[in-house]
Structure formats: structure tokens, C-alpha cells
Write an enzyme that holds these catalytic residues in place. Structure first.
Site, PDB file in Angstrom:
ATOM      1  N   CYS A 275      30.431  17.590  47.370  1.00 48.42           N
ATOM      2  CA  CYS A 275      30.647  16.343  46.383  1.00 48.42           C
ATOM      3  C   CYS A 275      29.466  16.033  45.614  1.00 48.42           C
ATOM      4  O   CYS A 275      29.398  15.604  44.544  1.00 48.42           O
ATOM      5  CB  CYS A 275      31.524  15.626  47.048  1.00 48.42           C
ATOM      6  N   ARG A 304      27.752  24.865  58.369  1.00 46.88           N
ATOM      7  CA  ARG A 304      27.619  23.811  59.465  1.00 46.88           C
ATOM      8  C   ARG A 304      26.751  24.561  60.610  1.00 46.88           C
ATOM      9  O   ARG A 304      27.295  25.458  61.027  1.00 46.88           O
ATOM     10  CB  ARG A 304      28.772  23.269  59.769  1.00 46.88           C
ATOM     11  N   GLN A 322      34.760  26.844  50.690  1.00 46.32           N
ATOM     12  CA  GLN A 322      35.712  25.837  50.352  1.00 46.32           C
ATOM     13  C   GLN A 322      36.144  26.074  48.645  1.00 46.32           C
ATOM     14  O   GLN A 322      35.507  26.559  47.864  1.00 46.32           O
ATOM     15  CB  GLN A 322      35.136  24.718  50.060  1.00 46.32           C
ATOM     16  N   ASP A 324      37.037  24.050  46.582  1.00 47.65           N
ATOM     17  CA  ASP A 324      36.691  22.588  46.390  1.00 47.65           C
ATOM     18  C   ASP A 324      36.789  22.151  44.779  1.00 47.65           C
ATOM     19  O   ASP A 324      36.576  22.905  43.940  1.00 47.65           O
ATOM     20  CB  ASP A 324      35.289  22.173  46.847  1.00 47.65           C
ATOM     21  N   HIS A 326      36.526  18.349  42.449  1.00 43.96           N
ATOM     22  CA  HIS A 326      36.437  16.888  42.199  1.00 43.96           C
ATOM     23  C   HIS A 326      36.909  16.507  40.916  1.00 43.96           C
ATOM     24  O   HIS A 326      36.480  17.009  40.022  1.00 43.96           O
ATOM     25  CB  HIS A 326      35.085  16.386  42.580  1.00 43.96           C
ATOM     26  N   LYS A 409      42.613   9.836  53.049  1.00 39.68           N
ATOM     27  CA  LYS A 409      43.182  11.182  52.626  1.00 39.68           C
ATOM     28  C   LYS A 409      44.607  11.218  52.811  1.00 39.68           C
ATOM     29  O   LYS A 409      45.236  10.801  53.610  1.00 39.68           O
ATOM     30  CB  LYS A 409      42.466  12.061  53.665  1.00 39.68           C
ATOM     31  N   HIS A 455      38.701  14.247  45.926  1.00 38.48           N
ATOM     32  CA  HIS A 455      38.268  15.406  46.582  1.00 38.48           C
ATOM     33  C   HIS A 455      39.538  16.282  46.720  1.00 38.48           C
ATOM     34  O   HIS A 455      40.345  15.738  47.242  1.00 38.48           O
ATOM     35  CB  HIS A 455      37.456  15.080  47.669  1.00 38.48           C
TER      36      HIS A 455
END
Lengths: 581, 581
Positions: A275, A304, A322, A324, A326, A409, A455
Site C-alpha cells: 500500500c 516477512r 500478493q 494486491d 488498491h 475488513k 485494499h
């Protein structure tokens, strides 16, 4: 619901006592430590004088059953610190616990059943003799005392227990089925991914077939997004510390960040999420309200710093991909964007046959310190999500305290073919990041107007999603997802030329097809294609060439007879196009 | 060739003397440091008592011309260490150099012209008064003494000099043209990429349009590779140190590696290249000779810890995307694989109109310590490359010392529309990595046979390639590469509905098309579309709707008249399909 959970926890913890009692009878020199209830069962950690193995489980189970006959109840006793320690001569683990638990000068509770007792805070069944009958020891593992690498390695025995034998049998059966479907075995067997000692644990390497499957999934998500106005963007996987100081991630995720000090002494981090990078792309210019929503999508790796002991196959990794996206939009556009993403999730997961429900992941108002932003912002965000879930008439439930630190979420849960439930897609409303990064558009009045962010990962982590999908399908991917959709098996060398012209015709039709030209028996070729779980085998012999047909065999021994190539091509293309299961 | 270079270097270095002479005359308190010849010119670093600016250049140039009249020759003098230091009172830079140069007790050489002299190793023109006339000062920059951030920041003056005025004029004109085309300006202007202070320098963020262009390029390379049996693989961007200890990169690239220490204290690095990861995928199983070649391809980011001062737009970044591929094959398959890659390079670069030549990058036998492996391996590898270059009848030349440390390369050089030459694609034969990682196949005799590897990036770094392509085209991408290929410009609101149905028809034909629905004058819409360098503008007014046509305007004021939509679609699709320039 809570009561049922409590009952199960009491049952599981009581069985842990029984396990320890049996172990102490069989090997009196053992040092006991702790034995909590966990999801699906219990464990107990011991320091054995001599190592034991899973071969000892029948002996331990037999002893547990023997002891159980003498257990009528759990009886509470209270001991002083010194008396408590005398119960565990030479056991530094219990002494450590006793010192902690009695730090305020309190008495220590012990629970006794039969002639066994142990330091314990309580939470047991009323009638152990009757209720504890349906248990089973499951596996043995190493575990550090209190989870720290710096401490002694102990032996952990896992077990489970159920109120009835039927429930226990079902669970054990499910475990066996899950083990057969274990993606950690099936993945390398189907040649989808591999791990390397030299690259390191938690860092999967994707083979050609696995990469193909990943890309099919990713392209599927992308087509659904493209139709809804999303655009791809590309971002570097590192950033200066400053980005995460503003976003708040530096403080929140400090321990899990892979940090880098450059040769010039600057602090960088590998991105644990995307993000803040997408925000920097959005923030490259001033936006008119007419240009919103902006919808940015990236399929990209995040990192991570997970502890080695917590890594597991594709389920828990150090580098995950991801899918991902946005959305940057005005407040009054958020609902429509949410609904669009909901539709993508619905259409995507339908293609796998998962049964879905959705969790409204809300913040815990008792712990405001865990969240960014103020209560008013949170209420407004959560009200919007509740409204959407209601309008969609979804199978929804509330999860208080399950929100992200930056906003509430919608978490979609998928039930797989074994009845296990997995958290998969997530849609998150974020009214905090726009504050932190001062995200705005110029509205109709020519004023800067604060916007919101959404997200929206569909698979979440491709690695984790694939671990679920492999086990859900037991590796038998539907044809649209199979890395190889058909294999051509010439019976002898004489058919190789003809087989290759069939291969090229099918390739021209966009079918993922291979050929097995080896000088092996057709039986062996079929067996190996079955092992690879290839949906269709096309056997080509003299007869087929003469009849201008292909002998089609589906996996799992289904013989579909001789078809013309046109007929078969039509059939498989239809199956792929409809994503039939 | 060598002689010509030497002459140019002497000319440039002589002009640096002249620059310093003028500066010292104008500002006698200045501390001089060094003034070498560089590619395309020279520079001189000074510590000024008061800052100067590029506005002072005419004054300096005037003084240089004045002084030049008195320079008949460069005259060599030798001074002792102490005498040399006396020439530079209060100049710690020169004292540092003098100490170094006289460490072995040697005398120090000075060169004198007119009444100016300076510590210097020599290398000058014979007749400065005549030869040094055609110079120009170009720009001013900050530079650390000896390139280290820890040292004093100095003022660097860049200049250039040529044997003739014509050559100087041409060079200055090319510089001006290059500045107009500078991708650092054009990229953000065309909204292709952006940089963020928070993410950090050297880490470009790719906007939707830029990402589209990247993906078009990447897909182009992939189609060429797919047709030749390549397969995509996916790899994590980090690895344990151990991988690079075996590959040798840990020692060779130590300073440029972004290194990570995990919370458990393990050492990881971000990958500066992909070969060791691809090798790990190859090594997941034993291969039969029948299964080779294996050809793995990944478009993936690599990372290098570049110094901030060396970063420049997309040309030199900290995270760059390689369109990387590696072929694992038998020794006798290498030549055929090389030729296949050569063909990909040829077909790819043809679509940009670059003029190509190829450098045979060989090792320098005088410095065997710089390379892995033994001389026999190197000879065999280099002989193969020479043979291929000969057979391809390429415009080839040898570059001794240009090899990678693991093997010789074919480096392709592209000449752009400004006549500048860039190193682009590279094909590298590697017989060392297979040794280090014990890569083999089982041959016909059932024995393990050592294989070879080929490294084959086509664009190399997509970032760097795009920096070249943007400047080569001055941002005017050919239609096949343009992120937006056509824009529909309704003259008024009345045509919006019709314009949108044209938009959708064109999208359905796979054309990247946009619409400008703003309530602005058609003149303004055309101007802005021209600014974005969109290949085609389709103006839609009353007349066009009535005639069922579109008024087509190509960029650069070319009016193509009114065409039916079918006719225009056919034309643009043909242009795209043939990658016409």
C-alpha cells in the site's frame, strides 16, 4: 458458542493431564513442563531422560487407559511456593513457573485425579473416567522451552480427544485424508515447486509447471479486474525507512521487517505490503474528482522475517506473492468499488467450488491503542461494511478485534473439500492511510477533499492460496487450471510423426499439451500420466490413425472412447472456457 | 585506434590544465586538485573560496582563450617532495597526492605552459596554442574529494575539447538534442514513471502507462522465447548467503549486495542476479540427456547497493528488472542455443530501428586472477563464440577484458537515433557455474556428464533499456509500443455517446484507446494529445457522425482525413501487427 468452546478446552486440557500421568508412570525420571489445550487437541512438553519415539505411543495410550479407570474427578489443592517446589525435585521448568505464579505471594493450585497431581490453574471435565475415553496421540515434535531458541529443546507429544468415538474417528480420518493431500508432498510430486537448502527455508522456487499454474491464477484475477477498470503498476521491493515511518508500519511490523543497511549507512526495508508504494504512485500528481477512482493492481512479492520454526510449505513463507490492488476514491464511491471487488471474489472462488462465508472484521473498542485513527472514523467505516454485507445477503458474521490496525475488513472464508475453512480474499476500507499521506482530490468546489483507500487482494498470497487449492483438489486440478491439460501417447515409434501433427494442431488451439515420445510401453506411459494427474491422455495407435481418431482416456481410469480430434478439441475447449469443475 | 584514443586523451587532459590556469588567474585563493580526461571531455575539481556558478563560464572561457595565446608547449620539470609541496601552500589535496606519488622517494614531475604549472604525470598535446582552440565548458557539479562521501565536497567543472570547431559544434548540438530527449524529463512528462523521496533514489515507481510499456516489451521478448521452447519460472528475491558463497558472488559482489540479517541472526542477501536461483530450480532433480536443454526464463527484479551519487534516472538504479533466461544444455547443444538467442536479439531490436554490432567480450589473459575457472575452459568457450560470430557474419569486434568473471560474452551494442552506442543484450557462455554447482545430466552411457549454462538477457535491464528507447524515440513511441495508441476526441457533448461506441468497438479490436470527454475546446484536446505523443487522434463532430466516419489526425500535425472506422481499424491493426516504425 463460547460455552461449547470452553467444554472442549476443558476436555483437551484434562487429557493432557492424563498423558503426563502415563508418561510419569512409564518413565519416572522425566521432567514435566506444561500441557495446554490447543486447536483440535492438546500437547504436553517433557524433558525425557532417554529419547522416546512415536513407536512408544501404543504403550503410552495403554497406560493412559489403565490410569483413567482410577480418575473419578479433578480435585483442587492449594500449596505454598516451597511445598510446590518440593513436588518437582530437579525440575527447573516447574520451579521457574512456580516462582512466576507466586510472585505476588499467592498460593498455588494443584489438581489431583487418582494418584496423579500437577500444578495447574484449572479448567477440567467433571467426570474424567467417563468423558476422557476417546483420545489419541498424534505426533511427536521438538519444541524449545517457552518457544525460545536459547532454551532447552523439549519433546512435545501432541494428541487429541473428543466427546464421542465417532467424532474421534472422523477427525482421524480427516487427518489421514489431509496427509494424503498434503501440498508439501503433492507439490514436489507434481513438480510445481521446490525448496533449496542453499536459498533457504520459507523461500519456494517455482518450476515451469508451478509458474504456469501461478500465472493462470493471476491472469484470471487480472481479467476480472481489467473488466472493472483496474490498471497494473510496478513497484520496487524495497524502500527507505521513512515511507514506513509515515505509514506506521515501521513501528507495527518492526520485528517482521527484513531490514537493510546500505553501504552509505541508510536504512531500507523489504516491503511487507504494497500500500505505501501504491500511495506514492497515486501521489505523483494532483487529481481532479473526475479522474477518480484510480485502481492500481500489482502482483508482487512481499517479505516477512518469519521464524524458521514457524515456516511450513507454502502456508507460511518468508517471500509470498500478493495479487494486491488498491482503489483510491471519494467517500461516496467506496461502496460501489467494494461491491465490484465482492463480485470479483465471488466469480473467482466459484471456479474452485469453495463454499464461502464472510467475516466482518471489526476493531475491538476495548483496545483503541491497537489501532490507528479515531473512533468516529472507525464507526463510519464499519457501518459502511455492515450495510454492504446486508445488501449482498451474504453468509456473514462479525469478528470483533479481527480488523487491520488501519481499518476494518471483509474477510472471505472458503470451506474446502475436506470441510476445513481458510481465510482467503480480503477487502479492507482504509481511512487512516489517506490521513497519514494526505491523499486528496480537488472536488467540484475546487477544494482539496480527503479521499479513502480500499485494499483488495483476491487470492491474498498466491503461495498460501495454492497450498489450499492443491489440498482442496488433492492435486487433481480442473482442466482449466491443470499445467498440462492433455498428453499424447503414441503406442510405438511408428505413430510419432502423426502424434506430433496432433500436438501442433492442439497447441494452435491454445491447449496446453505434451507428448510422451519415449520408447516405453503404453501401460507405463499411461501410469505416469495418471501420476501427474493430467486430465486427458490421447492414445495414438495404428487403429486410431487409420480411423482418423484419438483414443481418449480421462484421469481416474475413465475411457471416453475414440473421438475425432475436432470433437475432442471442441469438448476440452468448452470445458476450459466454462472453467468447469 | 589506440593512438587516436591517446591523442584525444592528451587533448582533453591538456584542456584541463588550461581550465585550471584560468581559474587560478581569476580566483587565486582557489585550491586545485585533479583534472583528468574522461569520455567525451575532461573535468577539473576545485575548492573555491566563494561559490561560483555556470554563469561564470563565459568569463572563464574568455580567460582560457587569453592564456592559450601564451602556451607554446608543455615543459617537464622535476621537483623534490618538499619543493613540490611549497608550490601548493594550504592545499591539503595536493599534499596528499604528493605524499602518495613520492612514497618510494621518486622525484615529482610538473608540467609548465606559459606561466602556469602543475603537478602532473604527463600526456599532453605538442602545440597547445594551436591544438586547444576548440573547447567549451559544459556544466558544474558537486564531487567528493576522491569520490568518498566522508571527504570534502569540491566543485567539478566539466568541459570538452575537439580537434576542430566542426566536431565541437556537432557534439554540442548532439548534447542539446540529447537534453531535449532526456528520459528523466520525458518519462514523468509522458507519465511513465515517477520517483518518491520516501521510497528513495534509484527506485523508480511505474505508473499505469509505464507498466503497460514495460509489459508490452516483456511480452514481446516472451513470445520470441516461447517459440523457442523457453519456460517461465518464478524465484524469491532473497537467498541465504550460502548460495552466493558457492556461486562466488558473495566475494565478487560483496560491496554491491544488499545484505540482511534476520531476527534469528542468519545472513541473507537480495539477489543481484538470477543465475544461482535458476540453478537451484534446475538442480531439483536428475536429468536425462533426452530432457535437455532446459530453458528457464524470469522477468524479475535484481538489486545493487549503488552509491547515491552514481544514480541517474532509469540508467543507473538500485532495483532493476531483468528479462533473464538461462539455458542448461550439453556442450554440443550450446551452439544451437546461442544461435536461437542471437535470432531473438535480432528480431527484438529490429522493431526499434537500432543499428547493431556485437562485441566478443573475452577475458584478459594477463589477469587470470580476475576470473573463475582455468585457461583451458576459457579457450574452449571463447573459440565457440568466435566461430558463431563468424558464421553469423556479424559486425563484430573483440573486447579483451570485457568478459564476465564466470565466462565470455557476446555483448550487443545498439546505435540510437542520435548516434550514441549502448550496450544492450548479452549472451554469456558459462562453464564455471556448472562446475561450482555440479550440474550434470545422465548421458547415453548412463554416466553423469557435466553440462554448460548460457545466460541470455535480451533487454538486460528493462529500466535501462527504456531509458535508451525513450531517448531514441524522443518519447514518440511507434504505435505498437505506445501506451495509448489512439484517443477519441468528441467536439462537443453531443458526440459523447457515439464516441463511446467507437471506443468500445476499438477496444474490442484490442486497440489501446482512450476518450477525452472533457468540456474543453477541440484545439486544447488536440494539443494535449500531441503533448502525450499519442499516435492517432480521432476527432468526432456532427459531420463525422453523419458520414459514419472518423477524422483521423496523426501526431506531428499530419491530417489523414476522414476514414470509416473499419478502414482506420484495419490500418492501425496492420501497423501494430508488423511493428512498423
Amino acid at each position: 458458542m463460547k460455552n461449547e468452546n470452553e467444554n472442549l478446552n476443558n476436555l483437551r486440557h484434562s487429557a493432557a493431564h492424563l498423558l503426563a500421568a502415563a508418561v510419569m508412570k512409564l518413565w519416572p525420571n522425566t521432567k514435566r513442563t506444561i500441557g495446554p489445550a490447543i486447536e483440535d487437541g492438546f500437547y504436553f512438553d517433557f524433558e525425557f531422560a532417554n529419547p522416546i519415539s512415536e513407536k512408544d505411543f501404543p504403550k503410552i495410550e495403554k497406560k493412559m487407559k489403565e490410569i483413567l479407570k482410577t480418575w473419578d474427578k479433578f480435585e483442587k489443592h492449594e500449596l505454598s511456593k516451597d511445598d510446590a517446589k518440593k513436588e518437582y525435585p530437579d525440575n527447573p521448568y516447574k520451579h521457574e513457573l512456580i516462582d512466576e505464579f507466586s510472585a505476588g505471594g499467592e498460593k498455588l493450585s494443584f489438581y489431583k485425579s487418582g494418584d496423579y497431581w500437577d500444578l495447574c490453574r484449572g479448567g477440567h471435565v467433571d467426570n474424567p473416567k467417563k468423558e476422557l475415553q476417546h483420545f489419541k496421540l498424534l505426533k511427536l515434535a521438538g519444541a524449545y522451552w517457552r518457544g525460545s531458541e536459547k532454551n532447552q529443546m523439549l519433546t512435545r507429544i501432541y494428541g487429541t480427544v473428543f466427546p464421542t468415538q465417532e467424532e474421534l474417528d472422523n477427525y482421524v480420518k480427516q487427518l489421514e485424508e489431509a496427509e494424503k493431500r498434503d501440498h508439501k508432498k503433492l507439490g514436489p510430486q507434481l513438480d510445481l515447486f521446490t525448496f533449496s537448502e542453499l536459498v533457504g527455508p520459507g523461500l519456494p522456487l517455482w518450476t515451469p509447471k508451478g509458474t504456469l499454474v501461478r500465472n493462470i491464477l493471476d491472469d484470471f484475477v487480472w481479467e476480472l479486474r481489467r473488466a472493472r477498470g483496474y490498471q497494473k503498476v510496478e513497484i520496487p521491493h524495497i524502500t527507505k525507512k521513512e515511507l514506513y515511518q509515515i505509514s506506521g508500519h515501521w513501528d507495527k511490523f518492526k520485528n517482521e521487517l527484513f531490514r537493510i543497511e546500505t553501504r552509505e549507512g541508510h536504512e531500507f526495508a523489504m516491503k511487507p505490503m504494497n500500500c505505501p508504494h501504491h500511495i506514492q504512485i497515486f501521489n505523483r500528481k494532483k487529481w481532479s474528482y473526475r479522474e477518480l477512482p484510480q485502481r492500481y493492481s500489482s502482483t508482487t512479492m512481499c517479505y516477512r522475517d518469519e521464524q524458521t520454526g514457524e515456516l511450513s510449505g507454502l502456508s507460511r513463507v518468508r517471500a509470498f506473492t500478493q495479487d494486491d490492488a488498491h482503489v483510491f476514491c471519494r467517500h461516496d464511491q467506496a461502496e460501489e468499488e467494494f461491491v465490484k471487488i465482492w463480485d470479483i471474489v465471488h466469480e473467482f472462488y466459484k471456479a474452485f467450488g469453495f463454499k464461502m462465508r464472510v467475516r466482518l472484521s471489526l476493531h475491538n473498542p476495548e483496545h483503541p491503542e491497537k489501532y490507528l485513527g479515531n473512533p468516529k472514523i472507525w464507526k463510519s467505516a464499519e457501518d459502511m461494511l455492515k450495510k454492504i454485507a446486508k445488501e449482498k445477503k451474504a453468509d456473514a458474521f462479525e469478528g470483533v478485534g479481527e480488523a487491520a490496525f488501519y481499518g476494518p475488513k471483509l474477510d472471505f472464508m472458503a470451506k474446502d473439500s475436506l470441510g476445513r475453512e481458510w481465510q482467503v480474499a480480503t477487502i479492507q476500507l482504509d481511512m487512516n492511510m489517506p490521513e497519514r499521506f494526505d491523499l486528496s482530490c480537488v472536488n467540484e468546489k475546487g477544494e482539496a477533499e480527503r479521499i479513502v483507500m480500499i485494499h483488495a487482494a483476491i487470492m491474498g498470497s498466491i503461495e498460501r492460496f495454492l497450498s489450499v487449492a492443491i489440498e482442496h483438489f488433492a492435486g487433481v486440478f480442473p482442466t482449466w487450471l491443470a499445467p498440462v491439460q492433455a498428453i499424447i501417447l503414441p503406442i510405438s515409434e511408428k505413430q510419432i510423426k502423426e502424434a506430433n501433427s496432433i500436438l501442433n494442431a492442439m497447441k494452435g488451439n491454445g491447449i496446453r499439451v505434451e507428448i510422451d515420445e519415449r520408447n516405453e510401453s503404453i501401460g507405463k506411459k499411461i501410469r505416469e500420466a495418471e501420476m501427474q494427474k493430467i486430465p486427458y491422455m490421447l492414445v495414438i495407435g495404428e487403429k486410431e490413425i487409420k480411423e482418423k481418431k484419438v483414443a481418449v482416456r480421462a484421469r481416474n481410469q475413465k475411457d471416453l472412447g475414440a473421438l475425432t480430434l475436432e470433437k475432442f478439441t471442441e469438448k476440452i475447449k468448452e470445458e476450459i472456457a466454462t472453467k468447469s469443475l
